[in-house]
Every structure is written in C-alpha cells, then in structure tokens.
Scaffold this motif. Structure first.
Motif, PDB file in Angstrom:
ATOM      1  N   ARG A 298     -68.077  -2.924 -30.034  1.00 22.42           N
ATOM      2  CA  ARG A 298     -69.030  -2.822 -28.925  1.00 22.42           C
ATOM      3  C   ARG A 298     -69.030  -1.410 -28.347  1.00 22.42           C
ATOM      4  N   SER A 299     -67.844  -0.882 -28.094  1.00 25.53           N
ATOM      5  CA  SER A 299     -67.734   0.463 -27.533  1.00 25.53           C
ATOM      6  C   SER A 299     -68.344   1.499 -28.466  1.00 25.53           C
ATOM      7  N   MET A 300     -68.141   1.315 -29.762  1.00 25.37           N
ATOM      8  CA  MET A 300     -68.692   2.256 -30.733  1.00 25.37           C
ATOM      9  C   MET A 300     -70.220   2.319 -30.622  1.00 25.37           C
ATOM     10  N   HIS A 301     -70.875   1.154 -30.571  1.00 23.56           N
ATOM     11  CA  HIS A 301     -72.334   1.126 -30.486  1.00 23.56           C
ATOM     12  C   HIS A 301     -72.823   1.659 -29.137  1.00 23.56           C
TER      13      HIS A 301
ATOM     14  N   PHE B 117     -82.797   0.355 -37.550  1.00 24.53           N
ATOM     15  CA  PHE B 117     -81.967  -0.159 -38.641  1.00 24.53           C
ATOM     16  C   PHE B 117     -81.163  -1.377 -38.177  1.00 24.53           C
ATOM     17  N   ALA B 118     -80.563  -1.275 -36.987  1.00 30.99           N
ATOM     18  CA  ALA B 118     -79.760  -2.393 -36.472  1.00 30.99           C
ATOM     19  C   ALA B 118     -80.624  -3.628 -36.257  1.00 30.99           C
ATOM     20  N   ASP B 119     -81.844  -3.437 -35.792  1.00 30.49           N
ATOM     21  CA  ASP B 119     -82.765  -4.559 -35.613  1.00 30.49           C
ATOM     22  C   ASP B 119     -83.120  -5.194 -36.953  1.00 30.49           C
ATOM     23  N   ALA B 120     -83.519  -4.360 -37.907  1.00 26.56           N
ATOM     24  CA  ALA B 120     -83.997  -4.870 -39.199  1.00 26.56           C
ATOM     25  C   ALA B 120     -82.909  -5.613 -39.950  1.00 26.56           C
ATOM     26  N   THR B 121     -81.667  -5.146 -39.819  1.00 28.85           N
ATOM     27  CA  THR B 121     -80.553  -5.762 -40.547  1.00 28.85           C
ATOM     28  C   THR B 121     -79.820  -6.810 -39.719  1.00 28.85           C
ATOM     29  N   ARG B 122     -80.234  -6.992 -38.462  1.00 31.22           N
ATOM     30  CA  ARG B 122     -79.557  -7.909 -37.536  1.00 31.22           C
ATOM     31  C   ARG B 122     -78.070  -7.553 -37.441  1.00 31.22           C
ATOM     32  N   LEU B 123     -77.794  -6.256 -37.339  1.00 29.28           N
ATOM     33  CA  LEU B 123     -76.415  -5.771 -37.336  1.00 29.28           C
ATOM     34  C   LEU B 123     -75.664  -6.344 -36.134  1.00 29.28           C
ATOM     35  N   PRO B 124     -74.564  -7.084 -36.389  1.00 24.03           N
ATOM     36  CA  PRO B 124     -73.834  -7.683 -35.278  1.00 24.03           C
ATOM     37  C   PRO B 124     -72.457  -7.041 -35.070  1.00 24.03           C
ATOM     38  N   THR B 125     -71.848  -7.328 -33.945  1.00 20.92           N
ATOM     39  CA  THR B 125     -70.418  -7.086 -33.769  1.00 20.92           C
ATOM     40  C   THR B 125     -69.679  -8.279 -34.377  1.00 20.92           C
ATOM     41  N   PRO B 126     -68.351  -8.207 -34.511  1.00 19.00           N
ATOM     42  CA  PRO B 126     -67.621  -9.366 -35.051  1.00 19.00           C
ATOM     43  C   PRO B 126     -67.863 -10.652 -34.263  1.00 19.00           C
ATOM     44  N   GLY B 127     -68.065 -10.517 -32.952  1.00 18.38           N
ATOM     45  CA  GLY B 127     -68.302 -11.694 -32.118  1.00 18.38           C
ATOM     46  C   GLY B 127     -69.760 -12.090 -31.993  1.00 18.38           C
ATOM     47  N   GLY B 128     -70.656 -11.383 -32.698  1.00 21.20           N
ATOM     48  CA  GLY B 128     -72.054 -11.795 -32.737  1.00 21.20           C
ATOM     49  C   GLY B 128     -72.968 -11.100 -31.755  1.00 21.20           C
ATOM     50  N   GLU B 129     -72.546 -10.001 -31.135  1.00 19.59           N
ATOM     51  CA  GLU B 129     -73.429  -9.244 -30.251  1.00 19.59           C
ATOM     52  C   GLU B 129     -74.403  -8.396 -31.076  1.00 19.59           C
ATOM     53  N   SER B 130     -75.559  -8.112 -30.509  1.00 19.73           N
ATOM     54  CA  SER B 130     -76.571  -7.304 -31.180  1.00 19.73           C
ATOM     55  C   SER B 130     -76.244  -5.827 -31.043  1.00 19.73           C
ATOM     56  N   ALA B 131     -76.063  -5.145 -32.176  1.00 17.79           N
ATOM     57  CA  ALA B 131     -75.781  -3.711 -32.146  1.00 17.79           C
ATOM     58  C   ALA B 131     -76.957  -2.936 -31.563  1.00 17.79           C
ATOM     59  N   ALA B 132     -78.174  -3.370 -31.848  1.00 16.90           N
ATOM     60  CA  ALA B 132     -79.353  -2.684 -31.327  1.00 16.90           C
ATOM     61  C   ALA B 132     -79.364  -2.707 -29.803  1.00 16.90           C
TER      62      ALA B 132
ATOM     63  N   PRO C 169     -81.500 -16.079 -35.203  1.00 16.43           N
ATOM     64  CA  PRO C 169     -80.735 -17.267 -34.837  1.00 16.43           C
ATOM     65  C   PRO C 169     -79.219 -17.086 -34.873  1.00 16.43           C
ATOM     66  N   ALA C 170     -78.735 -16.061 -35.555  1.00 18.53           N
ATOM     67  CA  ALA C 170     -77.282 -15.908 -35.719  1.00 18.53           C
ATOM     68  C   ALA C 170     -76.611 -15.235 -34.526  1.00 18.53           C
ATOM     69  N   THR C 171     -77.382 -14.744 -33.563  1.00 19.61           N
ATOM     70  CA  THR C 171     -76.813 -14.037 -32.415  1.00 19.61           C
ATOM     71  C   THR C 171     -76.658 -14.990 -31.231  1.00 19.61           C
ATOM     72  N   PRO C 172     -75.446 -15.420 -30.918  1.00 19.51           N
ATOM     73  CA  PRO C 172     -75.258 -16.397 -29.841  1.00 19.51           C
ATOM     74  C   PRO C 172     -75.600 -15.855 -28.461  1.00 19.51           C
ATOM     75  N   ARG C 173     -75.555 -14.529 -28.279  1.00 16.59           N
ATOM     76  CA  ARG C 173     -75.858 -13.951 -26.968  1.00 16.59           C
ATOM     77  C   ARG C 173     -77.234 -14.382 -26.470  1.00 16.59           C
ATOM     78  N   HIS C 174     -78.213 -14.497 -27.382  1.00 17.12           N
ATOM     79  CA  HIS C 174     -79.561 -14.903 -26.967  1.00 17.12           C
ATOM     80  C   HIS C 174     -79.546 -16.318 -26.381  1.00 17.12           C
ATOM     81  N   MET C 175     -78.805 -17.215 -27.014  1.00 15.17           N
ATOM     82  CA  MET C 175     -78.770 -18.597 -26.544  1.00 15.17           C
ATOM     83  C   MET C 175     -78.038 -18.710 -25.215  1.00 15.17           C
ATOM     84  N   ARG C 176     -76.965 -17.950 -25.068  1.00 19.43           N
ATOM     85  CA  ARG C 176     -76.232 -17.959 -23.799  1.00 19.43           C
ATOM     86  C   ARG C 176     -77.112 -17.402 -22.676  1.00 19.43           C
ATOM     87  N   ALA C 177     -77.853 -16.339 -22.972  1.00 23.74           N
ATOM     88  CA  ALA C 177     -78.738 -15.755 -21.968  1.00 23.74           C
ATOM     89  C   ALA C 177     -79.846 -16.733 -21.570  1.00 23.74           C
TER      90      ALA C 177
END
Length: 395
Positions: free
Chosen positions: A31-34, A56-71, A202-210
C-alpha cells in the motif's frame, strides 16, 4: 480486585501462546509503495507517467495482497498533500488555501481528456467536501454545507465526460460512487453505481465494504437497502466469492450501525466468512475477519437496546472466533487488532504506531488466551504456524 485477578490470569495464559507477529506486513508495504509512487510523481509534476501507471493498474486490476486497488492508492497518494493541508487548515479554524487546488486545476487543464488526472482532481474535491462537512460543519454548518456542495458539484463536472465501463476503468466508477455517497440528492443512486463497479471489478473487497458504509444514510437507502444490496452483490459475485460478498457488504456496516444486525441473515453471513477465509487465505484478511468476530461482535454497552434476534445474530458471529483461530490464523497483525478497537470516525489525534502495535498485540493475545483457555490450563503452550495450531507440553 476480582477483575484484576482475572486479567492477570489471562495474561499468564497469553504468555504461553507462541504466535508470529508481523509489525510491518506485506499489505502495508505494498500500500505504501503505491501511495508513495502517486505522491512522488505528483510532487515532481510527472503527471503523464502517473497517468500511465493508473491506467495500467486499472486495466490489470492490480491489487495489494489484501485486495486493495493499486490505481486508487496511487490516486490517493497524488492528492494526499493537498487534502492533508486542507484538513489541517479546517481543524485550525481557517478555510483551505485556494492556491493548492488552483494549481491542481491547472494540471487538469494541461491534460484534457486524461481520465487519471481527472480522477485525482475530482477525488481531491470529494475529500475536501467531506472535510468541510465533518470538521467545519460543527462550528459553521451553513458555510460548511455551501462549501461542500461547491466541491461536490465541481467533482461531478470533472467526472461527467468519462464512462468508466467503456474505458475499463474501475477507479472512475469508484470515484463516482464516492461522489454520490457524499451528496444527498445523488445518494439514491449509490447502490446502482456500486453494482456497476463491482460487476467490473468483483475481486476487490474494498468496493463491497464501501457500499455497506455508504448505503447506511437514509438518503442512500438505509438498512432495508443494505440487505437487498448485499444479496444482489452476493448473487453477482458467486463465482468469485461464494457467499463472501454478502459478508463483505455487511462488514463495515455492522461496525458503524449495530441495528444492522436486526435484518442480517447470520447463517448466510457466516457462510460468507467461511468462503472468504477458504478462498482468500491472505493473513491480512484473516486477521481482519478474526478481529471483527472477536472485538466488533463482542457484547457492548447497547446490548439491551438490540432485539432478541439481533443479539442472537451477534452471538453467532462472535462464536466464529473459535474456528477462525484454529483453522485460519497463522500470524498476528497487531495494527489490525488495535484499529478494530478504535471507534469509527475517530479524530486525527491517534496514538503512536508503537503504542498501536503494542495494544493490538496485547488485545489479540488476551482474546486468544481466553478463547483457548481450556487448551492451556494444563500447562501446555500453543504454537501457531503454517501447519495450524499445536499444543506442546512443557518439560
């Protein structure tokens, strides 16, 4: 005196629990890196490079290990200096300096049609709108409402030309969700917009929690809409999460509004817990679920105000602590436990990181010792490892 004695006994048992502790986790580092990357590129005016990385992060759905959106993390880093300065000014009783936002608007004018740049500027407006409402709203509610509305309308104008679905850009739809959640007249569309976002990512849990948090106000639908949306999202994402999306949508909502327990299908929620833990065995997520069951779902002061069904639902979820500990927890992330203890909406004056880590570790070990006390009373130690938990008799 009896309470002190019981506490000492639990602490003695806790000393016989051997559980690896991650002070700085992989999730935090990524997270800190992004965020740092977004902040650095914005500070250096390297907006074209930032734009490429967010795309790029959007197109690839780049996540953190815990599923946060890198974008979204990069976009947060890019606006963090401006938003922090605005919040500091409001806490000090002053209006934010207009020059910083004007400079960001100039960047927007220099990059017409570039959605990542528009994303950063629009979200800066949304964040500052929330700051006006949450900070200045206490002392000057009329001005705070006016300023918040101006920032919301500007954010809406910036985002209007872009179609997140057509651009394959979940971050754009996430920004629209944040915008709708911050605006009462648009709040009725919160659940509809989140469905678009989760369908695209669908793989990013942050959206569902929000979604669970943002649907709670009456203008966004409230508790009745929360239950409907949780079931709809679960059906949409069954291939990805099983029943897990129902749990993700409710997770933060239950922490913020205890009455959400009244409509909850506890059996479905627990099935979702099991599906998340089995499908996403990342220890960051496991610690979140375990701390939620142990702390958020523990009996609290308003217990008498809950209905009988709500109390039973809470007890059933709290009981999940046992199998989460025994079947899934393999290392301790103390910060997650200390953050779970903090009240939602706590102000900026947080304890130091070292204090939060120490408190989180102490809290977790006491809860684990109490839960597994029957396994410890004969003098054994309990060791957590990738193989599971093991009892070892002291010689």
């Amino acid at each position: 005196m009896a309470d002190k004695r019981a506490e000492d006994e639990i602490d003695a048992l806790a000393r016989r629990i051997i559980l690896p502790s991650q002070i700085v986790t992989d999730e935090e580092m990524v997270r800190s890196m992004h965020q740092d990357r977004g902040q650095k590129l914005a500070r250096q005016d390297l907006w074209d490079e930032l734009s490429q990385k967010i795309k790029f992060a959007d197109a690839t759905r780049l996540p953190t290990p815990g599923g946060e959106s890198a974008a979204m993390l990069m976009a947060f880093g890019a606006r963090s200096d401006l938003v922090a300065a605005a919040e500091d000014a409001l806490y000090d009783g002053f209006a934010p300096d207009a020059e910083g936002l004007a400079a960001l608007e100039d960047v927007l004018n220099d990059h017409p049609g570039d959605y990542p740049t528009s994303l950063v500027v629009a979200l800066a407006h949304v964040d500052i709108a929330w700051s006006w409402r949450n900070v200045a709203g206490r002392s000057d509610p009329v001005r705070a409402a006016e300023q918040s509305s101006e920032h919301i309308e500007r954010a809406a104008t910036i985002l209007a030309p872009f179609d997140g679905t057509a651009l394959n850009a979940p971050s754009l739809i996430a920004a629209r969700c944040a915008l709708f959640a911050a605006c009462e007249k648009r709040g009725v569309r919160v659940s509809e917009e989140y469905e678009k976002l989760i369908d695209l990512d669908p793989a990013t849990p942050r959206h569902m929690r929000a979604l669970g948090r943002h649907i709670l106000p009456d203008y966004a639908g409230g508790l009745q809409k929360l239950e409907i949306s949780a079931r709809r999202i679960a059906a949409m994402t069954q291939d990805t999460w099983g029943a897990g999306a129902y749990t993700w949508v409710y997770l933060d909502a239950l922490a913020l509004k205890r009455r959400a327990l009244e409509l909850l299908d506890a059996e479905f929620f627990i099935e979702g817990l099991q599906d998340i833990a089995s499908r996403k065995q990342d220890q960051h997520i496991v610690n979140h679920l375990t701390a939620f069951s142990a702390i958020t779902m523990a009996p609290q002061g308003e217990e008498a105000l809950l209905t009988k069904q709500a109390r039973q639902n809470r007890e059933d979820i709290h009981a999940c602590l046992d199998w989460l500990l025994k079947n899934h927890l393999r290392e301790l992330h103390p910060l997650i436990w200390s953050q779970t203890l903090l009240s939602p909406g706590l102000g900026p004056m947080l304890p130091s990181r070292r204090a939060l880590v120490a408190k989180g570790r102490q809290t977790a070990l006491r809860i684990i010792a109490a839960q597994l006390s029957s396994m410890l009373k004969d003098g054994c130690t309990i060791t957590f490892s990738p193989r599971g938990i093991e009892r070892q008799r002291l010689i």
